[in-house]
Design a protein around this motif. Structure first.
Motif: not given
Length: 602
Positions: A139-140, A143-144, A136-137
């Motif tokens: 930002d991901q 968000t998670k 995952l990046t």
């Protein structure tokens, strides 16, 4: 978590940072920790500092490493921890850096005191609620974490001994980036400080970081602002700036520390502002800044593209300086942090260029003033080599009535003599600029246009590009201004031609329009205004065809028009000059319409 987003507009708001290795203070406009890569070795953390003239890169070196928070932590043992949301801030109480898009694992960079017994600066998050996040990046991951519905989260973490000192240095100096905090966010706009507010802060010996910090709840803004400003200051523009900045979702952690010091001195209420314990300052690791590199921003430029290509870098950019040196690849945590750095650096470059051109114009005649100068990228096709097209930077200048192009390793002008040495000079009225639509672009670069030069032996049609729409809009505005001034300075232009078997001269006049004279008798054969021109076309070689209205007053669609055919050796130059004169007439009509609308509205 707030971020002090002071854009680098004039007037400047500066912070004086004292370097331990230098006896003098350095005015730093903005600074933050980023990742730097030279394309050969492993990326490493650096402190990036922006001043009014340079960009400083300070590489971190750990000379003494100790356990974080004076606790012994096993390096290779994974741990499972469960964190609960804070009842007030609704956050999990930690900040992160890294992600698969940065080349680093997701690392804990900051921990509030309520979770200090569970997490440590330098812990790498391996999974969230038993779900692997290694792919995952940044930002991901943010968000998670924000989308977790329950009041608690289960993390699998592992302490990274080699990364902890660097992360801890950023924690103790209190700096963070936008998405590095798992906190509720509120988006808003903000205004810039006025010169009066800047003078007020300087007179009171304040630093630019005197802004609200700490976690907050909406509705408590006025209460905290009263801690910062006296009753007399609450009616100033600075109060408006602070109230708007209070809602920003980013603030560097550096500003929080400086504000805490200020709040202690003013109101002795630091216990309600800071959520960090004193243990953050008790770490025994010492971080030195070595390999300090300083890049001059005069005539420098920033690019997001991979060198010579149309491929954008992700959350990263590179600085190129006047002497040909490069900063390496500067990698930000998020796209917003990248945009903020680029905009600030470009603002400094713009101010330095404007100052240099102002000094240069003092040595030039009024008719030879420099109006505009900028870097631009050109797409070059190597016909004689079996290579793909590549992009290269060139420097263009609008000076007086001419366009100067500095390329082929010719540096931008620093004095009047540099213009004399420039070999590529073109009258502005003889150039043609056409915007390129998305379906006609040659590659993935946006904001492209073509520059057609009538007498360029190297390339008559150049394919050029700006990296942002703002730069392209500024360029178009300056092209119109330079064309307007050039046409009115020129007033008219004559071309030798053949008309009905006679040797004639066609005069394009900004006030009279089109006039045809017989060269032998000097008798005028016909004359039409610009408004009478219906259309024009050419055969692409040596002939141009005009269609004029017979009478400008009578607007009858069925009235026959006058067709005129002219043969001219300099057809391309003639077309470009007509286009320039018509553009200026159109600009004049547009301005007259605006003036009339203003008068009628009054």
């Amino acid at each position: 978590m707030l971020l002090l987003t002071l854009l680098l507009h004039s007037p400047w708001v500066t912070v004086k940072m004292h370097d331990r290795h230098q006896p003098y203070s350095v005015e730093v406009l903005f600074e933050d920790h980023v990742t730097l890569s030279d394309g050969r070795s492993k990326p490493h953390l650096v402190l990036l500092q922006l001043t009014s003239e340079t960009l400083i890169v300070r590489r971190l070196k750990t000379t003494q490493v100790s356990s974080i928070n004076n606790k012994d932590i096993q390096t290779i043992v994974s741990r499972n921890v469960t964190l609960k949301r804070h009842p007030t801030t609704n956050s999990f109480g930690f900040s992160i850096k890294g992600g698969c898009d940065t080349g680093f694992p997701v690392l804990i960079s900051r921990v509030v005191y309520t979770n200090a017994h569970l997490l440590h600066v330098g812990d790498a998050i391996l999974s969230i609620n038993n779900e692997d996040i290694s792919n995952l990046t940044h930002d991901q991951v943010i968000t998670k974490l924000r989308n977790i519905s329950g009041d608690q989260v289960n993390l699998t973490v592992r302490y990274m001994n080699d990364m902890a000192p660097y992360l801890h240095s950023t924690s103790t100096t209190a700096r963070s980036s936008l998405s590095s905090s798992i906190m509720p966010t509120v988006k808003t706009s903000f205004t810039l400080p006025t010169s009066a507010s800047v003078r007020m802060r300087r007179q009171q010996n304040r630093m630019s970081a005197e802004y609200p910090s700490g976690y907050h709840r909406p509705g408590k803004q006025q209460q905290r602002l009263s801690l910062m400003l006296s009753d007399q200051q609450q009616n100033t523009d600075e109060y408006e700036l602070l109230s708007r900045l209070l809602l920003c979702e980013n603030e560097s952690e550096r500003c929080r520390r400086q504000l805490n010091t200020f709040a202690k001195e003013q109101q002795q209420q630091s216990e309600s502002i800071s959520l960090l314990t004193e243990e953050d300052d008790e770490d025994n690791s010492t971080v030195d800044y070595v390999s300090v590199q300083e890049y001059s921003l005069l005539y420098a430029y920033v690019t997001q593209y991979l060198s010579g290509t149309d491929k954008l870098r992700i959350n990263s950019f590179q600085l190129h300086t006047l002497d040909g040196s490069q900063s390496g690849i500067i990698i930000a945590d998020t796209a917003i942090q990248q945009h903020m750095w680029i905009s600030r650096i470009n603002m400094v470059i713009h101010n330095l260029t404007a100052r240099t051109l102002t000094e240069l114009n003092q040595t030039l005649l009024p008719s030879e003033q420099v109006l505009y100068a900028t870097w631009i990228h050109e797409r070059v096709t190597n016909i004689n080599q079996n290579r793909l097209p590549e992009w290269k930077p060139i420097f263009i200048v609008f000076k007086g009535s001419d366009l100067y192009i500095f390329d082929d390793n010719k540096p931008p002008p620093l004095c009047a003599y540099d213009f004399i040495c420039c070999s590529r000079v073109y009258p502005i009225v003889e150039i043609l600029i056409e915007m390129t639509s998305s379906k006609h672009r040659l590659d993935d670069r946006q904001y492209c246009f073509t520059l057609t030069l009538s007498n360029d032996l190297v390339a008559q049609r150049r394919y050029l590009n700006f990296e942002t729409k703002t730069e392209l809009d500024e360029f178009n505005s300056n092209v119109q201004r330079s064309t307007y001034m050039s046409v009115y300075a020129l007033k008219n232009r004559a071309f030798g031609c053949m008309y009905q078997g006679q040797i004639c001269r066609l005069i394009i006049d900004i006030t009279k329009g089109f006039e045809m004279y017989n060269n032998e008798t000097n008798i005028i054969l016909w004359s039409f205004t610009f408004d009478q021109l219906q259309s024009s076309s050419d055969n692409g070689r040596d002939k141009i065809y005009f269609e004029f209205k017979r009478d400008l007053i009578v607007s009858n669609e069925n009235e026959p028009t006058i067709h005129i055919e002219i043969q001219c050796q300099h057809l391309r130059i003639l077309i470009h000059v007509i286009n320039a004169f018509l553009t200026v007439k159109l600009i004049g009509k547009r301005d007259d319409t605006i003036i009339q609308e203003i008068i009628s509205s009054d």
